[in-house]
Design a protein around this motif. Structure first.
Motif, PDB file in Angstrom:
ATOM      1  N   ASP A 406     -13.551   2.364 -19.813  1.00 19.47           N
ATOM      2  CA  ASP A 406     -14.998   2.517 -19.978  1.00 19.47           C
ATOM      3  C   ASP A 406     -15.524   3.797 -19.349  1.00 19.47           C
ATOM      4  OD1 ASP A 406     -15.442   0.265 -21.462  1.00 19.47           O
ATOM      5  OD2 ASP A 406     -15.895  -1.009 -19.738  1.00 19.47           O
ATOM      6  N   THR A 407     -14.727   4.430 -18.493  1.00 23.46           N
ATOM      7  CA  THR A 407     -15.185   5.651 -17.818  1.00 23.46           C
ATOM      8  C   THR A 407     -14.847   6.910 -18.605  1.00 23.46           C
ATOM      9  OG1 THR A 407     -13.166   6.151 -16.557  1.00 23.46           O
ATOM     10  CG2 THR A 407     -14.641   4.471 -15.652  1.00 23.46           C
ATOM     11  N   LEU A 408     -14.023   6.799 -19.642  1.00 25.58           N
ATOM     12  CA  LEU A 408     -13.603   7.996 -20.390  1.00 25.58           C
ATOM     13  C   LEU A 408     -14.779   8.583 -21.160  1.00 25.58           C
ATOM     14  CD1 LEU A 408     -10.150   6.889 -21.860  1.00 25.58           C
ATOM     15  CD2 LEU A 408     -10.620   8.034 -19.691  1.00 25.58           C
ATOM     16  N   PRO A 409     -15.047   9.890 -21.019  1.00 24.27           N
ATOM     17  CA  PRO A 409     -16.105  10.518 -21.801  1.00 24.27           C
ATOM     18  C   PRO A 409     -15.662  10.718 -23.255  1.00 24.27           C
ATOM     19  CG  PRO A 409     -14.983  12.157 -20.461  1.00 24.27           C
ATOM     20  CD  PRO A 409     -14.376  10.838 -20.100  1.00 24.27           C
ATOM     21  N   VAL A 410     -16.565  10.444 -24.175  1.00 21.93           N
ATOM     22  CA  VAL A 410     -16.266  10.609 -25.608  1.00 21.93           C
ATOM     23  C   VAL A 410     -17.312  11.533 -26.213  1.00 21.93           C
ATOM     24  CG1 VAL A 410     -15.954   9.447 -27.820  1.00 21.93           C
ATOM     25  CG2 VAL A 410     -15.325   8.260 -25.699  1.00 21.93           C
ATOM     26  N   LEU A 411     -16.877  12.617 -26.855  1.00 22.67           N
ATOM     27  CA  LEU A 411     -17.794  13.510 -27.560  1.00 22.67           C
ATOM     28  C   LEU A 411     -17.899  13.014 -29.001  1.00 22.67           C
ATOM     29  CD1 LEU A 411     -19.393  16.036 -26.710  1.00 22.67           C
ATOM     30  CD2 LEU A 411     -17.662  17.394 -27.905  1.00 22.67           C
ATOM     31  N   ARG A 412     -19.087  12.573 -29.340  1.00 24.31           N
ATOM     32  CA  ARG A 412     -19.341  11.943 -30.636  1.00 24.31           C
ATOM     33  C   ARG A 412     -20.124  12.905 -31.522  1.00 24.31           C
ATOM     34  NH1 ARG A 412     -21.533   5.759 -30.825  1.00 24.31           N
ATOM     35  NH2 ARG A 412     -21.786   5.520 -33.089  1.00 24.31           N
ATOM     36  N   VAL A 413     -19.557  13.271 -32.670  1.00 25.09           N
ATOM     37  CA  VAL A 413     -20.179  14.227 -33.583  1.00 25.09           C
ATOM     38  C   VAL A 413     -20.561  13.492 -34.862  1.00 25.09           C
ATOM     39  CG1 VAL A 413     -19.884  16.372 -34.874  1.00 25.09           C
ATOM     40  CG2 VAL A 413     -18.832  16.126 -32.612  1.00 25.09           C
ATOM     41  N   ASP A 414     -21.871  13.359 -35.070  1.00 26.38           N
ATOM     42  CA  ASP A 414     -22.390  12.621 -36.233  1.00 26.38           C
ATOM     43  C   ASP A 414     -21.709  11.261 -36.380  1.00 26.38           C
ATOM     44  OD1 ASP A 414     -24.195  14.622 -36.838  1.00 26.38           O
ATOM     45  OD2 ASP A 414     -22.866  15.626 -38.261  1.00 26.38           O
ATOM     46  N   GLY A 415     -21.593  10.564 -35.257  1.00 24.95           N
ATOM     47  CA  GLY A 415     -21.070   9.203 -35.263  1.00 24.95           C
ATOM     48  C   GLY A 415     -19.568   9.083 -35.248  1.00 24.95           C
ATOM     49  N   VAL A 416     -18.845  10.220 -35.192  1.00 27.76           N
ATOM     50  CA  VAL A 416     -17.382  10.203 -35.229  1.00 27.76           C
ATOM     51  C   VAL A 416     -16.843  10.769 -33.917  1.00 27.76           C
ATOM     52  CG1 VAL A 416     -15.321  11.056 -36.419  1.00 27.76           C
ATOM     53  CG2 VAL A 416     -17.382  10.482 -37.726  1.00 27.76           C
ATOM     54  N   ALA A 417     -15.788  10.161 -33.380  1.00 23.45           N
ATOM     55  CA  ALA A 417     -15.181  10.649 -32.141  1.00 23.45           C
ATOM     56  C   ALA A 417     -14.455  11.961 -32.386  1.00 23.45           C
ATOM     57  CB  ALA A 417     -14.217   9.616 -31.575  1.00 23.45           C
ATOM     58  N   ALA A 418     -14.926  13.034 -31.733  1.00 22.63           N
ATOM     59  CA  ALA A 418     -14.286  14.343 -31.879  1.00 22.63           C
ATOM     60  C   ALA A 418     -13.334  14.629 -30.721  1.00 22.63           C
ATOM     61  CB  ALA A 418     -15.348  15.434 -31.952  1.00 22.63           C
ATOM     62  N   TRP A 419     -13.636  14.047 -29.563  1.00 20.15           N
ATOM     63  CA  TRP A 419     -12.779  14.263 -28.378  1.00 20.15           C
ATOM     64  C   TRP A 419     -12.961  13.094 -27.427  1.00 20.15           C
ATOM     65  CZ3 TRP A 419     -14.811  14.901 -23.324  1.00 20.15           C
ATOM     66  CH2 TRP A 419     -13.871  15.211 -22.318  1.00 20.15           C
ATOM     67  N   VAL A 420     -11.846  12.656 -26.823  1.00 20.30           N
ATOM     68  CA  VAL A 420     -11.881  11.608 -25.812  1.00 20.30           C
ATOM     69  C   VAL A 420     -11.155  12.134 -24.579  1.00 20.30           C
ATOM     70  CG1 VAL A 420     -11.258   9.242 -25.218  1.00 20.30           C
ATOM     71  CG2 VAL A 420     -11.872   9.808 -27.587  1.00 20.30           C
ATOM     72  N   GLY A 421     -11.828  12.072 -23.439  1.00 21.05           N
ATOM     73  CA  GLY A 421     -11.217  12.532 -22.204  1.00 21.05           C
ATOM     74  C   GLY A 421      -9.892  11.846 -21.933  1.00 21.05           C
ATOM     75  N   GLU A 422      -8.901  12.594 -21.480  1.00 19.38           N
ATOM     76  CA  GLU A 422      -7.553  12.111 -21.160  1.00 19.38           C
ATOM     77  C   GLU A 422      -6.711  11.812 -22.406  1.00 19.38           C
ATOM     78  OE1 GLU A 422      -6.306  11.975 -18.109  1.00 19.38           O
ATOM     79  OE2 GLU A 422      -8.159  12.421 -17.049  1.00 19.38           O
ATOM     80  N   ILE A 423      -7.328  11.887 -23.599  1.00 23.78           N
ATOM     81  CA  ILE A 423      -6.576  11.584 -24.829  1.00 23.78           C
ATOM     82  C   ILE A 423      -6.446  12.816 -25.706  1.00 23.78           C
ATOM     83  CG2 ILE A 423      -6.621  10.254 -26.990  1.00 23.78           C
ATOM     84  CD1 ILE A 423      -7.724   7.907 -25.327  1.00 23.78           C
ATOM     85  N   GLY A 424      -7.560  13.434 -26.074  1.00 20.48           N
ATOM     86  CA  GLY A 424      -7.452  14.651 -26.856  1.00 20.48           C
ATOM     87  C   GLY A 424      -8.503  14.797 -27.929  1.00 20.48           C
ATOM     88  N   ILE A 425      -8.240  15.761 -28.850  1.00 20.65           N
ATOM     89  CA  ILE A 425      -9.188  16.154 -29.891  1.00 20.65           C
ATOM     90  C   ILE A 425      -8.760  15.574 -31.236  1.00 20.65           C
ATOM     91  CG2 ILE A 425     -10.103  18.159 -31.153  1.00 20.65           C
ATOM     92  CD1 ILE A 425      -9.709  19.755 -28.536  1.00 20.65           C
ATOM     93  N   ALA A 426      -9.745  15.116 -32.009  1.00 23.28           N
ATOM     94  CA  ALA A 426      -9.471  14.609 -33.358  1.00 23.28           C
ATOM     95  C   ALA A 426      -9.077  15.766 -34.275  1.00 23.28           C
ATOM     96  CB  ALA A 426     -10.703  13.908 -33.907  1.00 23.28           C
ATOM     97  N   ALA A 427      -8.129  15.509 -35.156  1.00 28.77           N
ATOM     98  CA  ALA A 427      -7.570  16.561 -36.011  1.00 28.77           C
ATOM     99  C   ALA A 427      -8.642  17.277 -36.827  1.00 28.77           C
ATOM    100  CB  ALA A 427      -6.514  15.958 -36.939  1.00 28.77           C
ATOM    101  N   GLU A 428      -9.632  16.522 -37.337  1.00 23.22           N
ATOM    102  CA  GLU A 428     -10.622  17.140 -38.236  1.00 23.22           C
ATOM    103  C   GLU A 428     -11.599  18.066 -37.500  1.00 23.22           C
ATOM    104  OE1 GLU A 428     -11.897  12.702 -37.903  1.00 23.22           O
ATOM    105  OE2 GLU A 428     -10.071  13.928 -37.623  1.00 23.22           O
TER     106      GLU A 428
END
Length: 444
Positions: A406-428
């Motif tokens: 629950d503490t991981l930051p998620v960058l949400r772009v137009d409702g889609v996960a673009a990046w999750v802390g400690e995990i990485g970046i979405a391919a698109e």
């Protein structure tokens, strides 16, 4: 008669001791030494001797007085210290502080904390204190009676590195030698009436316990001071052992199984050392004993153990410490082009890059970019042509325990996960070669 004629004068004894500590600390010309000036005999002697030495050493001398407001005479003490500094040509820094009279740690501890907080604000290279050998002996007894371990029993040091550094130039001298200097120089000093109040533990030790000890054991004070030095040496060796064990167990994030091959004593020593390296107070021994017991019983199971101001976390074959005892609160922030976004007790920084990270163009053309927590159904595709994977599966593969998800930051772009802390970046959302981008970094 010859022995009397050859006896070293009190001023020479004190000045030689003070000069020796300054030299050992490497106090350089142009540096500022500030005396913590209570106005009592010890700090007055220290200030006076430093004033006599400053021409030889080339350092600048200052003094700081902390007005606690605990005595009816506090205003007079401050003015006496100001007058002394004016007479010696010393820069004077007065501080007024408020001390909690109902502090759970006690009035002495509250006043000490307020005093050190004020002194930390003095612009100087070195803070100098008037503690002497009798203070060292009393400190050792006081701490032992409170159940101190090796580190606490190590007592005070003549020289402590830091910003500013700390000096105790009188620590090798007896109280009687300090008084002899003051009388020989005709100095005037303040007598704090609270120093005679035996309701305070240190005063009780000084006025009732130490005289009895010295009556039975005349060398009690130097022997206790020498014991402090031996405890200090032992503490330094335990620190070296902890460093060796940390390296052998994997470094900053420890390998759990390697750690648990160590004896309980070495595990506790390593955890205690790591906690102090974080600038936090080490927990009580009983708490560490229980933590190590749970680590052994749990084997490979996830654990999150509170140790007061720090949390011991274990997941799979990893073990680490985190400051604080609370999971950061969920939050959401709309991105408006800034390169830093707060997150919990830390922040997410967007570092400009070319050909790596998130596509800057994709972020700028989006209708909404938001930094927030995970949501139901969150999924992310890590590589082109690969399937989207659930947040839970991504966390399991990355070795992120359930309590941290629950503490991981998620960058949400137009409702889609673009990046999750400690995990990485979405391919698109990945940058193309040569394209301007930003690399998100989560700084806890």
């Amino acid at each position: 008669m010859a022995a009397t004629r050859n006896r070293t004068p009190p001023d020479a004894v004190v000045e030689e001791a003070v000069a020796g500590v300054l030299a050992a600390a490497g106090v350089a010309p142009g540096e500022t030494v500030c005396v913590a000036l209570s106005g009592g005999v010890d700090s007055t002697v220290l200030l006076h001797s430093l004033a006599r030495l400053r021409g030889r050493g080339g350092f600048t001398l200052a003094a700081a007085h902390v007005h606690h407001g605990l005595s009816l005479h506090a205003d007079a003490w401050l003015e006496a210290c100001r007058t002394l500094c004016d007479a010696l040509g010393v820069v004077f820094h007065p501080f007024h502080v408020q001390v909690r009279r109902d502090d759970p740690a006690g009035l002495e501890a509250a006043a000490r904390a307020a005093r050190h907080a004020a002194l930390a604000r003095v612009p100087c290279d070195w803070l100098a204190f008037g503690h002497h050998q009798d203070d060292q002996a009393e400190t050792l007894l006081f701490r032992l009676l409170r159940g101190a371990g090796v580190r606490g029993a190590a007592g005070m040091r003549e020289i402590e590195a830091g910003t500013p550094g700390r000096l105790r130039p009188l620590l090798g001298l007896r109280r009687a030698q300090v008084l002899a200097y003051a009388r020989a120089q005709g100095l005037a000093w303040i007598e704090d009436e609270s120093n005679a109040d035996q309701r305070f533990a240190r005063n009780l030790l000084r006025h009732r316990v130490m005289p009895v000890l010295e009556g039975a054991f005349p060398a009690a004070v130097p022997v206790l001071a020498r014991a402090s030095a031996q405890f200090r040496e032992a503490d330094e060796l335990l620190g070296e052992l902890a460093q060796l064990d940390e390296t052998a167990c994997g470094g900053a994030t420890l390998e759990r199984q390697k750690l648990l091959r160590l004896s309980d004593e070495r595990v506790r020593n390593l955890l205690r050392w790591r906690i102090r390296a974080m600038g936090l107070e080490a927990p009580a021994r009983a708490r560490l004993v229980e933590a190590v017991r749970q680590l052994r019983v749990a084997s490979g199971e996830p654990l999150r153990l509170s140790l007061g101001g720090v949390v011991c976390c274990a997941y799979r074959d990893r073990l680490w410490l985190e400051a604080g005892d609370e999971i950061p609160v969920r939050q959401a922030t709309v991105w408006q082009g800034e390169m830093e976004l707060s997150w919990g007790t830390g922040k997410v920084v967007l570092v400009e890059a070319v050909g790596e990270g998130l596509s800057r163009a994709a972020l700028e053309r989006a209708q909404e970019v938001m930094l927030g927590s995970r949501w139901a159904g969150l999924a992310l595709r890590e590589g082109t042509g690969r399937p989207r994977r659930s947040f839970k599966n991504l966390c399991q593969e990355a070795g992120i325990p359930a309590w941290l998800r629950d503490t991981l930051p998620v960058l949400r772009v137009d409702g889609v996960a673009a990046w999750v802390g400690e995990i990485g970046i979405a391919a698109e959302f990945r940058c193309a070669p040569g394209e301007p981008g930003v690399v998100p970094e989560w700084l806890r």
